[in-house]
Each structure stands twice: as structure tokens, then as C-alpha cells.
Write a protein that holds these residues in place. Structure first.
Motif, PDB file in Angstrom:
ATOM      1  N   MET A  38     141.663 -35.275 -39.156  1.00 44.24           N
ATOM      2  CA  MET A  38     140.426 -35.679 -38.532  1.00 44.24           C
ATOM      3  C   MET A  38     140.422 -37.204 -38.401  1.00 44.24           C
ATOM      4  SD  MET A  38     136.630 -34.882 -39.823  1.00 44.24           S
ATOM      5  CE  MET A  38     135.484 -36.207 -39.787  1.00 44.24           C
ATOM      6  N   THR A  39     139.994 -37.685 -37.292  1.00 42.22           N
ATOM      7  CA  THR A  39     139.921 -39.121 -37.048  1.00 42.22           C
ATOM      8  C   THR A  39     138.465 -39.563 -37.119  1.00 42.22           C
ATOM      9  OG1 THR A  39     141.849 -39.042 -35.614  1.00 42.22           O
ATOM     10  CG2 THR A  39     140.434 -40.941 -35.395  1.00 42.22           C
ATOM     11  N   ALA A  40     138.226 -40.659 -37.838  1.00 46.27           N
ATOM     12  CA  ALA A  40     136.882 -41.220 -37.943  1.00 46.27           C
ATOM     13  C   ALA A  40     136.842 -42.554 -37.209  1.00 46.27           C
ATOM     14  CB  ALA A  40     136.505 -41.412 -39.409  1.00 46.27           C
ATOM     15  N   ARG A  41     135.726 -42.841 -36.626  1.00 47.68           N
ATOM     16  CA  ARG A  41     135.544 -44.126 -35.953  1.00 47.68           C
ATOM     17  C   ARG A  41     134.915 -45.112 -36.920  1.00 47.68           C
ATOM     18  NH1 ARG A  41     135.609 -44.183 -30.204  1.00 47.68           N
ATOM     19  NH2 ARG A  41     136.121 -42.128 -29.427  1.00 47.68           N
ATOM     20  N   THR A  42     135.284 -46.380 -36.764  1.00 45.45           N
ATOM     21  CA  THR A  42     134.712 -47.426 -37.598  1.00 45.45           C
ATOM     22  C   THR A  42     134.678 -48.720 -36.802  1.00 45.45           C
ATOM     23  OG1 THR A  42     134.801 -48.455 -39.792  1.00 45.45           O
ATOM     24  CG2 THR A  42     136.899 -48.152 -38.642  1.00 45.45           C
ATOM     25  N   THR A  43     133.963 -49.690 -37.320  1.00 45.39           N
ATOM     26  CA  THR A  43     133.907 -51.013 -36.697  1.00 45.39           C
ATOM     27  C   THR A  43     134.784 -51.942 -37.508  1.00 45.39           C
ATOM     28  OG1 THR A  43     131.650 -50.613 -35.955  1.00 45.39           O
ATOM     29  CG2 THR A  43     132.374 -52.913 -36.049  1.00 45.39           C
ATOM     30  N   LEU A  44     135.516 -52.771 -36.807  1.00 45.29           N
ATOM     31  CA  LEU A  44     136.454 -53.672 -37.466  1.00 45.29           C
ATOM     32  C   LEU A  44     136.066 -55.110 -37.180  1.00 45.29           C
ATOM     33  CD1 LEU A  44     139.279 -54.169 -38.832  1.00 45.29           C
ATOM     34  CD2 LEU A  44     140.199 -54.152 -36.520  1.00 45.29           C
ATOM     35  N   SER A  45     136.008 -55.913 -38.215  1.00 40.82           N
ATOM     36  CA  SER A  45     135.815 -57.356 -38.052  1.00 40.82           C
ATOM     37  C   SER A  45     137.107 -58.017 -38.478  1.00 40.82           C
ATOM     38  CB  SER A  45     134.669 -57.860 -38.937  1.00 40.82           C
ATOM     39  OG  SER A  45     133.449 -57.274 -38.544  1.00 40.82           O
ATOM     40  N   ALA A  46     137.643 -58.871 -37.617  1.00 41.68           N
ATOM     41  CA  ALA A  46     138.911 -59.528 -37.930  1.00 41.68           C
ATOM     42  C   ALA A  46     138.964 -60.881 -37.247  1.00 41.68           C
ATOM     43  CB  ALA A  46     140.074 -58.655 -37.475  1.00 41.68           C
ATOM     44  N   ASP A  47     139.814 -61.728 -37.766  1.00 40.38           N
ATOM     45  CA  ASP A  47     140.042 -63.039 -37.186  1.00 40.38           C
ATOM     46  C   ASP A  47     140.604 -62.876 -35.767  1.00 40.38           C
ATOM     47  OD1 ASP A  47     140.373 -66.038 -37.851  1.00 40.38           O
ATOM     48  OD2 ASP A  47     142.310 -65.446 -36.985  1.00 40.38           O
ATOM     49  N   GLU A  48     140.122 -63.668 -34.845  1.00 39.54           N
ATOM     50  CA  GLU A  48     140.543 -63.560 -33.446  1.00 39.54           C
ATOM     51  C   GLU A  48     142.047 -63.764 -33.286  1.00 39.54           C
ATOM     52  OE1 GLU A  48     140.469 -62.545 -29.669  1.00 39.54           O
ATOM     53  OE2 GLU A  48     138.690 -62.452 -30.941  1.00 39.54           O
ATOM     54  N   ASP A  49     142.631 -64.675 -34.035  1.00 42.51           N
ATOM     55  CA  ASP A  49     144.085 -64.893 -33.951  1.00 42.51           C
ATOM     56  C   ASP A  49     144.856 -63.648 -34.392  1.00 42.51           C
ATOM     57  OD1 ASP A  49     143.781 -67.493 -33.018  1.00 42.51           O
ATOM     58  OD2 ASP A  49     143.992 -68.394 -35.013  1.00 42.51           O
ATOM     59  N   ASP A  50     144.371 -63.001 -35.456  1.00 44.48           N
ATOM     60  CA  ASP A  50     145.025 -61.770 -35.914  1.00 44.48           C
ATOM     61  C   ASP A  50     144.920 -60.676 -34.858  1.00 44.48           C
ATOM     62  OD1 ASP A  50     145.632 -63.047 -38.292  1.00 44.48           O
ATOM     63  OD2 ASP A  50     143.912 -62.187 -39.369  1.00 44.48           O
ATOM     64  N   LEU A  51     143.735 -60.532 -34.274  1.00 37.86           N
ATOM     65  CA  LEU A  51     143.544 -59.513 -33.243  1.00 37.86           C
ATOM     66  C   LEU A  51     144.419 -59.786 -32.028  1.00 37.86           C
ATOM     67  CD1 LEU A  51     139.716 -58.770 -33.333  1.00 37.86           C
ATOM     68  CD2 LEU A  51     141.593 -57.255 -33.984  1.00 37.86           C
ATOM     69  N   GLU A  52     144.537 -61.037 -31.647  1.00 38.58           N
ATOM     70  CA  GLU A  52     145.373 -61.360 -30.495  1.00 38.58           C
ATOM     71  C   GLU A  52     146.840 -61.034 -30.775  1.00 38.58           C
ATOM     72  OE1 GLU A  52     146.575 -61.815 -26.940  1.00 38.58           O
ATOM     73  OE2 GLU A  52     144.465 -61.848 -27.463  1.00 38.58           O
ATOM     74  N   THR A  53     147.283 -61.277 -31.994  1.00 39.01           N
ATOM     75  CA  THR A  53     148.650 -60.900 -32.372  1.00 39.01           C
ATOM     76  C   THR A  53     148.846 -59.395 -32.239  1.00 39.01           C
ATOM     77  OG1 THR A  53     148.831 -62.766 -33.889  1.00 39.01           O
ATOM     78  CG2 THR A  53     150.332 -60.921 -34.267  1.00 39.01           C
ATOM     79  N   LEU A  54     147.858 -58.625 -32.699  1.00 36.31           N
ATOM     80  CA  LEU A  54     147.947 -57.172 -32.605  1.00 36.31           C
ATOM     81  C   LEU A  54     147.851 -56.689 -31.166  1.00 36.31           C
ATOM     82  CD1 LEU A  54     145.821 -56.217 -35.743  1.00 36.31           C
ATOM     83  CD2 LEU A  54     148.311 -56.127 -35.501  1.00 36.31           C
ATOM     84  N   ARG A  55     146.994 -57.310 -30.382  1.00 33.49           N
ATOM     85  CA  ARG A  55     146.915 -56.954 -28.958  1.00 33.49           C
ATOM     86  C   ARG A  55     148.248 -57.191 -28.260  1.00 33.49           C
ATOM     87  NH1 ARG A  55     141.945 -60.174 -29.043  1.00 33.49           N
ATOM     88  NH2 ARG A  55     140.224 -58.740 -29.363  1.00 33.49           N
ATOM     89  N   ALA A  56     148.860 -58.328 -28.554  1.00 26.57           N
ATOM     90  CA  ALA A  56     150.156 -58.653 -27.941  1.00 26.57           C
ATOM     91  C   ALA A  56     151.217 -57.631 -28.357  1.00 26.57           C
ATOM     92  CB  ALA A  56     150.591 -60.068 -28.330  1.00 26.57           C
ATOM     93  N   GLU A  57     151.210 -57.218 -29.602  1.00 25.52           N
ATOM     94  CA  GLU A  57     152.177 -56.213 -30.066  1.00 25.52           C
ATOM     95  C   GLU A  57     151.934 -54.879 -29.381  1.00 25.52           C
ATOM     96  OE1 GLU A  57     155.271 -54.270 -32.138  1.00 25.52           O
ATOM     97  OE2 GLU A  57     154.891 -56.355 -31.593  1.00 25.52           O
ATOM     98  N   ALA A  58     150.670 -54.508 -29.243  1.00 29.87           N
ATOM     99  CA  ALA A  58     150.338 -53.252 -28.554  1.00 29.87           C
ATOM    100  C   ALA A  58     150.822 -53.303 -27.096  1.00 29.87           C
ATOM    101  CB  ALA A  58     148.833 -52.991 -28.615  1.00 29.87           C
ATOM    102  N   ARG A  59     150.599 -54.428 -26.416  1.00 28.58           N
ATOM    103  CA  ARG A  59     151.083 -54.574 -25.034  1.00 28.58           C
ATOM    104  C   ARG A  59     152.605 -54.487 -24.983  1.00 28.58           C
ATOM    105  NH1 ARG A  59     147.105 -58.561 -24.800  1.00 28.58           N
ATOM    106  NH2 ARG A  59     148.633 -60.193 -25.187  1.00 28.58           N
ATOM    107  N   ARG A  60     153.262 -55.159 -25.902  1.00 26.19           N
ATOM    108  CA  ARG A  60     154.725 -55.147 -25.929  1.00 26.19           C
ATOM    109  C   ARG A  60     155.266 -53.733 -26.077  1.00 26.19           C
ATOM    110  NH1 ARG A  60     158.895 -54.747 -29.136  1.00 26.19           N
ATOM    111  NH2 ARG A  60     157.718 -54.409 -31.036  1.00 26.19           N
ATOM    112  N   ARG A  61     154.593 -52.931 -26.908  1.00 31.33           N
ATOM    113  CA  ARG A  61     155.031 -51.557 -27.161  1.00 31.33           C
ATOM    114  C   ARG A  61     154.486 -50.563 -26.148  1.00 31.33           C
ATOM    115  NH1 ARG A  61     153.870 -50.834 -33.501  1.00 31.33           N
ATOM    116  NH2 ARG A  61     154.020 -48.675 -32.831  1.00 31.33           N
ATOM    117  N   GLY A  62     153.572 -51.001 -25.293  1.00 28.68           N
ATOM    118  CA  GLY A  62     153.001 -50.119 -24.286  1.00 28.68           C
ATOM    119  C   GLY A  62     152.044 -49.087 -24.850  1.00 28.68           C
TER     120      GLY A  62
END
Length: 78
Positions: A1-25
Motif C-alpha cells: 500500500m502506498t501512502a501520500r505525505t508532504t515533504l519539506s526539503a532544502d531546494e538544493d537537495d530537491l533540485e539534485t533529486l529532480r536532476a537525477e530523476a530527469r537523468r534516469r527518465g
């Protein structure tokens, strides 16, 4: 089962993760699920009871078989 949640994170960390997600498609949500699952698995593994099982490299059976002429000498510290 998947649960939804809200995440608060540093913008630089999120941008790093966004870039990795884009790289991996993959989506950022998919990447975050992977990261959360991996960290949860690590935490569960750290909580497991530890047993004192190990290898010394040279066991009593090996020493005894190598010293067949004096099989119990190793027990007396010789």
C-alpha cells in the motif's frame, strides 16, 4: 500500500533529486519512493539482533588437525 505525505526539503537537495530523476527518465515521485524504501530497509537492518558468529581465520579443529602428534597442546597455550 502506498501512502501520500508532504515533504519539506532544502531546494538544493530537491533540485539534485529532480536532476537525477530527469537523468534516469523517471518522475521525482518514483525517485523519492526508491530513496525512502532504501533508507527504511537500512534502518530495519540496523535494528536486527546481532549474533556473535564470526571467523577467526584459524579454528580449533584446524589447529588440532595440523598438530595430530599433540592434539591438545593448543588448549594449554603451547
Amino acid at each position: 500500500m502506498t501512502a501520500r505525505t508532504t515533504l519539506s526539503a532544502d531546494e538544493d537537495d530537491l533540485e539534485t533529486l529532480r536532476a537525477e530523476a530527469r537523468r534516469r527518465g523517471i518522475s521525482l515521485a518514483t525517485l523519492l519512493r526508491e530513496v525512502v524504501a532504501r533508507e527504511a530497509a537500512n534502518l530495519r537492518a540496523q535494528r536486527r539482533p546481532r549474533f556473535g558468529i564470526g571467523r577467526s581465520g584459524v579454528g580449533a579443529a584446524r589447529i588440532a588437525s595440523e598438530r595430530e602428534d599433540e592434539p591438545f597442546e593448543f588448549l594449554r597455550g603451547g
